[in-house]
Design an enzyme around this catalytic site. Structure first.
Site, PDB file in Angstrom:
ATOM      1  N   ALA A   1       1.142   8.210  13.524  1.00 35.57           N
ATOM      2  CA  ALA A   1       2.215   7.620  13.994  1.00 35.57           C
ATOM      3  C   ALA A   1       3.266   8.898  14.280  1.00 35.57           C
ATOM      4  O   ALA A   1       2.891   9.849  13.700  1.00 35.57           O
ATOM      5  CB  ALA A   1       2.900   6.758  12.964  1.00 35.57           C
ATOM      6  N   GLU A   2       4.255   8.846  14.909  1.00 36.76           N
ATOM      7  CA  GLU A   2       5.427   9.816  14.958  1.00 36.76           C
ATOM      8  C   GLU A   2       6.188   9.203  13.963  1.00 36.76           C
ATOM      9  O   GLU A   2       6.658   7.957  13.627  1.00 36.76           O
ATOM     10  CB  GLU A   2       6.080   9.562  16.441  1.00 36.76           C
TER      11      GLU A   2
ATOM     12  N   THR B   1       6.581   0.851   6.926  1.00 34.27           N
ATOM     13  CA  THR B   1       7.656   1.586   6.338  1.00 34.27           C
ATOM     14  C   THR B   1       8.689   0.399   5.842  1.00 34.27           C
ATOM     15  O   THR B   1       8.875  -0.767   6.417  1.00 34.27           O
ATOM     16  CB  THR B   1       8.578   2.615   7.113  1.00 34.27           C
ATOM     17  N   ASP B   2       9.363   0.638   4.772  1.00 33.40           N
ATOM     18  CA  ASP B   2      10.385   0.014   4.349  1.00 33.40           C
ATOM     19  C   ASP B   2      11.634  -0.224   5.413  1.00 33.40           C
ATOM     20  O   ASP B   2      12.601  -0.954   5.334  1.00 33.40           O
ATOM     21  CB  ASP B   2      10.873  -0.108   3.074  1.00 33.40           C
ATOM     22  N   GLU B   3      11.844   0.851   6.321  1.00 38.01           N
ATOM     23  CA  GLU B   3      12.626   1.110   7.028  1.00 38.01           C
ATOM     24  C   GLU B   3      13.051  -0.243   8.156  1.00 38.01           C
ATOM     25  O   GLU B   3      14.118  -0.264   8.963  1.00 38.01           O
ATOM     26  CB  GLU B   3      12.858   2.475   7.817  1.00 38.01           C
TER      27      GLU B   3
ATOM     28  N   TYR C   1      12.613   4.989  15.581  1.00 36.38           N
ATOM     29  CA  TYR C   1      11.518   5.016  14.649  1.00 36.38           C
ATOM     30  C   TYR C   1      11.233   3.593  13.970  1.00 36.38           C
ATOM     31  O   TYR C   1      10.111   3.260  14.138  1.00 36.38           O
ATOM     32  CB  TYR C   1      11.369   6.115  13.624  1.00 36.38           C
TER      33      TYR C   1
ATOM     34  N   LYS D   1       8.166   1.018  14.536  1.00 36.72           N
ATOM     35  CA  LYS D   1       7.308   0.568  13.372  1.00 36.72           C
ATOM     36  C   LYS D   1       7.313  -1.008  13.293  1.00 36.72           C
ATOM     37  O   LYS D   1       6.446  -1.635  13.001  1.00 36.72           O
ATOM     38  CB  LYS D   1       7.666   1.229  11.953  1.00 36.72           C
TER      39      LYS D   1
ATOM     40  N   LYS E   1      11.273  16.855   6.555  1.00 40.90           N
ATOM     41  CA  LYS E   1      11.759  15.617   5.729  1.00 40.90           C
ATOM     42  C   LYS E   1      12.625  16.186   4.583  1.00 40.90           C
ATOM     43  O   LYS E   1      12.287  17.375   4.243  1.00 40.90           O
ATOM     44  CB  LYS E   1      10.621  14.841   5.170  1.00 40.90           C
TER      45      LYS E   1
ATOM     46  N   ASN F   1      20.729  11.230  -1.802  1.00 40.29           N
ATOM     47  CA  ASN F   1      20.196  12.491  -1.338  1.00 40.29           C
ATOM     48  C   ASN F   1      21.023  13.680  -2.210  1.00 40.29           C
ATOM     49  O   ASN F   1      20.077  14.627  -2.249  1.00 40.29           O
ATOM     50  CB  ASN F   1      20.341  12.350   0.215  1.00 40.29           C
TER      51      ASN F   1
HETATM   52  P1  NAD Z   1       3.199  12.508   9.368  1.00 42.89           P
HETATM   53  O1  NAD Z   1       3.899  12.751  10.439  1.00 42.89           O
HETATM   54  O2  NAD Z   1       3.106  13.344   8.363  1.00 42.89           O
HETATM   55  O3  NAD Z   1       1.545  12.352  10.092  1.00 42.89           O
HETATM   56  C1  NAD Z   1       1.127  11.729  11.002  1.00 42.89           C
HETATM   57  C2  NAD Z   1      -0.228  12.253  11.688  1.00 42.89           C
HETATM   58  O4  NAD Z   1      -0.417  11.236  12.658  1.00 42.89           O
HETATM   59  C3  NAD Z   1      -0.452  13.365  11.947  1.00 42.89           C
HETATM   60  O5  NAD Z   1      -1.533  14.143  11.669  1.00 42.89           O
HETATM   61  C4  NAD Z   1      -0.510  13.425  13.821  1.00 42.89           C
HETATM   62  O6  NAD Z   1      -1.156  14.437  14.203  1.00 42.89           O
HETATM   63  C5  NAD Z   1      -1.207  12.166  13.712  1.00 42.89           C
HETATM   64  N1  NAD Z   1      -0.797  11.472  15.023  1.00 42.89           N
HETATM   65  C6  NAD Z   1       0.486  11.361  15.522  1.00 42.89           C
HETATM   66  N2  NAD Z   1       0.296  10.747  16.877  1.00 42.89           N
HETATM   67  C7  NAD Z   1      -0.909  10.612  17.069  1.00 42.89           C
HETATM   68  C8  NAD Z   1      -1.902   9.893  18.166  1.00 42.89           C
HETATM   69  N3  NAD Z   1      -1.170   9.482  19.304  1.00 42.89           N
HETATM   70  N4  NAD Z   1      -3.141   9.695  18.014  1.00 42.89           N
HETATM   71  C9  NAD Z   1      -3.748  10.341  16.666  1.00 42.89           C
HETATM   72  N5  NAD Z   1      -3.018  10.851  15.906  1.00 42.89           N
HETATM   73  C10 NAD Z   1      -1.721  10.767  15.855  1.00 42.89           C
HETATM   74  O7  NAD Z   1       3.124  10.952   8.921  1.00 42.89           O
HETATM   75  P2  NAD Z   1       3.289  10.672   7.337  1.00 42.89           P
HETATM   76  O8  NAD Z   1       4.455  10.870   6.538  1.00 42.89           O
HETATM   77  O9  NAD Z   1       1.764  10.884   6.779  1.00 42.89           O
HETATM   78  O10 NAD Z   1       3.220   8.916   7.717  1.00 42.89           O
HETATM   79  C11 NAD Z   1       1.972   8.380   7.791  1.00 42.89           C
HETATM   80  C12 NAD Z   1       2.344   6.594   7.936  1.00 42.89           C
HETATM   81  O11 NAD Z   1       2.893   6.208   7.010  1.00 42.89           O
HETATM   82  C13 NAD Z   1       3.017   6.580   9.158  1.00 42.89           C
HETATM   83  O12 NAD Z   1       2.658   5.326   9.927  1.00 42.89           O
HETATM   84  C14 NAD Z   1       4.403   6.230   8.780  1.00 42.89           C
HETATM   85  O13 NAD Z   1       5.273   5.334   9.555  1.00 42.89           O
HETATM   86  C15 NAD Z   1       4.136   5.659   7.496  1.00 42.89           C
HETATM   87  N6  NAD Z   1       5.026   5.793   6.453  1.00 42.89           N
HETATM   88  C16 NAD Z   1       5.425   7.169   5.950  1.00 42.89           C
HETATM   89  C17 NAD Z   1       6.496   7.288   5.084  1.00 42.89           C
HETATM   90  C18 NAD Z   1       6.740   8.778   4.410  1.00 42.89           C
HETATM   91  O14 NAD Z   1       7.651   8.681   3.521  1.00 42.89           O
HETATM   92  N7  NAD Z   1       6.401   9.841   5.075  1.00 42.89           N
HETATM   93  C19 NAD Z   1       7.043   6.306   4.286  1.00 42.89           C
HETATM   94  C20 NAD Z   1       6.832   4.827   4.935  1.00 42.89           C
HETATM   95  C21 NAD Z   1       5.761   4.807   5.954  1.00 42.89           C
HETATM   96  P1  TYD Z   2      13.948  11.760   5.538  1.00 41.79           P
HETATM   97  O1  TYD Z   2      13.098  12.620   4.384  1.00 41.79           O
HETATM   98  O2  TYD Z   2      14.145  12.112   6.897  1.00 41.79           O
HETATM   99  O3  TYD Z   2      13.285  10.304   5.381  1.00 41.79           O
HETATM  100  P2  TYD Z   2      13.916   9.083   6.020  1.00 41.79           P
HETATM  101  O4  TYD Z   2      15.017   9.343   7.182  1.00 41.79           O
HETATM  102  O5  TYD Z   2      12.730   8.429   6.776  1.00 41.79           O
HETATM  103  O6  TYD Z   2      14.546   8.087   4.715  1.00 41.79           O
HETATM  104  O7  TYD Z   2      15.169  11.740   5.099  1.00 41.79           O
HETATM  105  C1  TYD Z   2      15.670  11.094   3.737  1.00 41.79           C
HETATM  106  C2  TYD Z   2      17.236  10.904   3.470  1.00 41.79           C
HETATM  107  O8  TYD Z   2      17.817  12.537   3.337  1.00 41.79           O
HETATM  108  C3  TYD Z   2      18.085  10.527   4.642  1.00 41.79           C
HETATM  109  O9  TYD Z   2      19.217   9.651   4.013  1.00 41.79           O
HETATM  110  C4  TYD Z   2      18.521  11.392   5.692  1.00 41.79           C
HETATM  111  C5  TYD Z   2      18.659  12.632   4.493  1.00 41.79           C
HETATM  112  N1  TYD Z   2      18.572  13.899   5.068  1.00 41.79           N
HETATM  113  C6  TYD Z   2      19.530  14.912   4.980  1.00 41.79           C
HETATM  114  O10 TYD Z   2      20.641  14.722   4.353  1.00 41.79           O
HETATM  115  N2  TYD Z   2      19.191  16.287   5.313  1.00 41.79           N
HETATM  116  C7  TYD Z   2      18.184  16.697   6.020  1.00 41.79           C
HETATM  117  O11 TYD Z   2      18.009  17.590   6.580  1.00 41.79           O
HETATM  118  C8  TYD Z   2      17.026  15.717   6.247  1.00 41.79           C
HETATM  119  C9  TYD Z   2      15.963  15.971   6.965  1.00 41.79           C
HETATM  120  C10 TYD Z   2      17.320  14.451   5.650  1.00 41.79           C
END
Ligand code: NAD
Ligand code: TYD
Length: 359
Positions: free
Chosen positions: A85-86, A136-138, A161, A165, A200, A260
């Site tokens: 995902a993005e 995601t919970d979002e 985003y 999702k 992040k 945060n």
């Molecule tokens: P990430 O951005 O670190 O990794 C995404 C991966 O997907 C990368 O390796 C990227 O190269 C690949 N990718 C992107 N577009 C692609 C495409 N078109 N085809 C094939 N591969 C592609 O993301 P993450 O943080 O590891 O998140 C993984 C999943 O978990 C996502 O679906 C995200 O929505 C979900 N999620 C993440 C979080 C979080 O806190 N990181 C929380 C809740 C849900």
């Molecule tokens: P993030 O890690 O981008 O996750 P998400 O937006 O998916 O929850 O952000 C976590 C929280 O931190 C969110 O409330 C936005 C805030 N944030 C900042 O205050 N400064 C930053 O530079 C970033 C990236 C996030």
């Protein structure tokens, strides 16, 4: 031997997941990691298992129907675990379209390919095939001071985003309802831990602090996220597939709400504890780096998951307390500065300059 198709396995959570299942199941499974290697994907995350005979990497785009269908032809896939995902809210505000393409269209392509490969002529599905969609919970929107997200909470996404999702979740649900397609959906809270890209909040804070650069806090810094250690999350995904009920959605959360500003201050404290007095970077570590910047557009105030269904039905619980998890995370980043340098060179610098104007 069971074959897993993991999409997005070179990203943060996907690479933690692949490492976890390859250690847990060893020779019992084969893992195909299908990843486009966007800015967020990095094969260095998987160096420890890249030589394993049971691991195959295929570079490709989940939106590419031909390539995805070919994988299902070439391999008898038993499990799809769909991470690709993005994933960054700020990027979705700047450029929503790629989020719709990858997150919605890409999920649709995968669902169709899996359905075609797994469906019997009478419309039932082959035995023991499972598709797990990681979400995601979002998708639930934003909470006020009270209450939690349950699996029954109506969807109300706010950012491009979370809207993308939510759309992909609804597509998966529609395949479950229409075709009885063998799938699960998991909705988890904010993850943290090794291999998270420094866009992040947590890795960005660690990265900036170590360089003595300002740490941007959006708005008043009082937005709340419910932080989950990534290893607890990948265990939960495995447990949903092993002991969860097929067709169900499960919320996965850390019971760990923090503002945060609390997160950033904790990271600064941990850095102070872990850095040796002789380390030249220690002089930077100070709350004076914290810089309040313009709020994120449409910034959700609070997320908090009730993981009760996971606990009751699978026995899972978030094992890693935040104090332990954040120490492990900071330690990992300290020990992997080369990885950080690698992912933050080039394109990242451009992104950072465009996103933040505070250097
Ligand atoms: P990430 O951005 O670190 O990794 C995404 C991966 O997907 C990368 O390796 C990227 O190269 C690949 N990718 C992107 N577009 C692609 C495409 N078109 N085809 C094939 N591969 C592609 O993301 P993450 O943080 O590891 O998140 C993984 C999943 O978990 C996502 O679906 C995200 O929505 C979900 N999620 C993440 C979080 C979080 O806190 N990181 C929380 C809740 C849900
Ligand atoms: P993030 O890690 O981008 O996750 P998400 O937006 O998916 O929850 O952000 C976590 C929280 O931190 C969110 O409330 C936005 C805030 N944030 C900042 O205050 N400064 C930053 O530079 C970033 C990236 C996030």
């Amino acid at each position: 031997m069971r074959t897993y198709l993991v999409t997005g396995g070179a990203g943060f959570i996907g690479s933690n997941y692949i490492q976890y299942i390859m250690l847990k199941y060893a020779e019992e499974i084969r893992v195909i990691n299908f990843d486009k290697l966007t800015y967020a994907g990095n094969l260095k995350n998987l160096e420890t298992i890249s030589q394993s005979e049971n691991y195959i990497f295929i570079k490709g785009d989940i939106c590419d129907r031909g390539v995805v269908e070919q994988i299902f032809c070439d391999y008898d896939i038993d499990r799809v675990v769909h991470f690709a995902a993005e994933s960054h809210v700020d990027r979705s505000i700047k450029d929503p379209e790629i989020f719709v393409r990858t997150n919605v269209l890409g999920t649709s392509v995968l669902l169709n390919a899996a359905k075609a490969a797994w469906e019997n002529s009478d419309g039932t599905f082959k035995k023991d095939k499972k598709f797990l969609h990681v979400s995601t919970d979002e998708v639930y929107g934003s909470l006020e001071e009270e209450g939690f997200f349950y699996e029954t909470t109506p969807y109300s996404p706010h950012s491009p985003y979370s809207a993308s999702k939510a759309s992909s979740d609804l597509l998966v649900k529609s395949y479950i309802d229409t075709f009885r397609f063998p799938a699960n959906i998991t909705n988890c809270s904010n993850n943290y831990g090794p291999y998270q890209f420094p866009e992040k909040l947590i890795p960005l804070t660690i990265h900036n602090a170590l360089k003595g650069e300002k740490i941007p806090i959006y708005g008043d810094g009082l937005n709340i996220r419910d932080w989950l250690y990534v290893t607890d999350h990948v265990k939960a995904i495995d447990m949903v597939q092993e002991t969860g009920r097929l067709y169900e959605a499960y919320n996965i959360g850390g019971h760990n709400e923090r503002t945060n500003i609390q997160i950033v201050k904790t990271i600064l404290q941990v850095l102070n504890e872990l850095l040796a007095d002789s380390d030249s970077r220690k002089k930077y570590i100070s709350e004076s780096l914290i810089t309040y910047v313009e709020d994120r557009k449409g910034h959700d105030r609070r997320y908090a998951i009730a993981p009760d269904k996971m606990k009751v039905e699978t026995g899972w619980y978030p094992e890693t307390g935040f104090e332990e998890g954040i120490k492990k995370t900071v330690q990992w980043y300290l020990e992997h500065q080369e990885w950080v340098e690698d992912v933050t060179s080039g394109e990242y610098q451009k992104y950072y300059k465009e996103m933040y104007h505070i250097r």
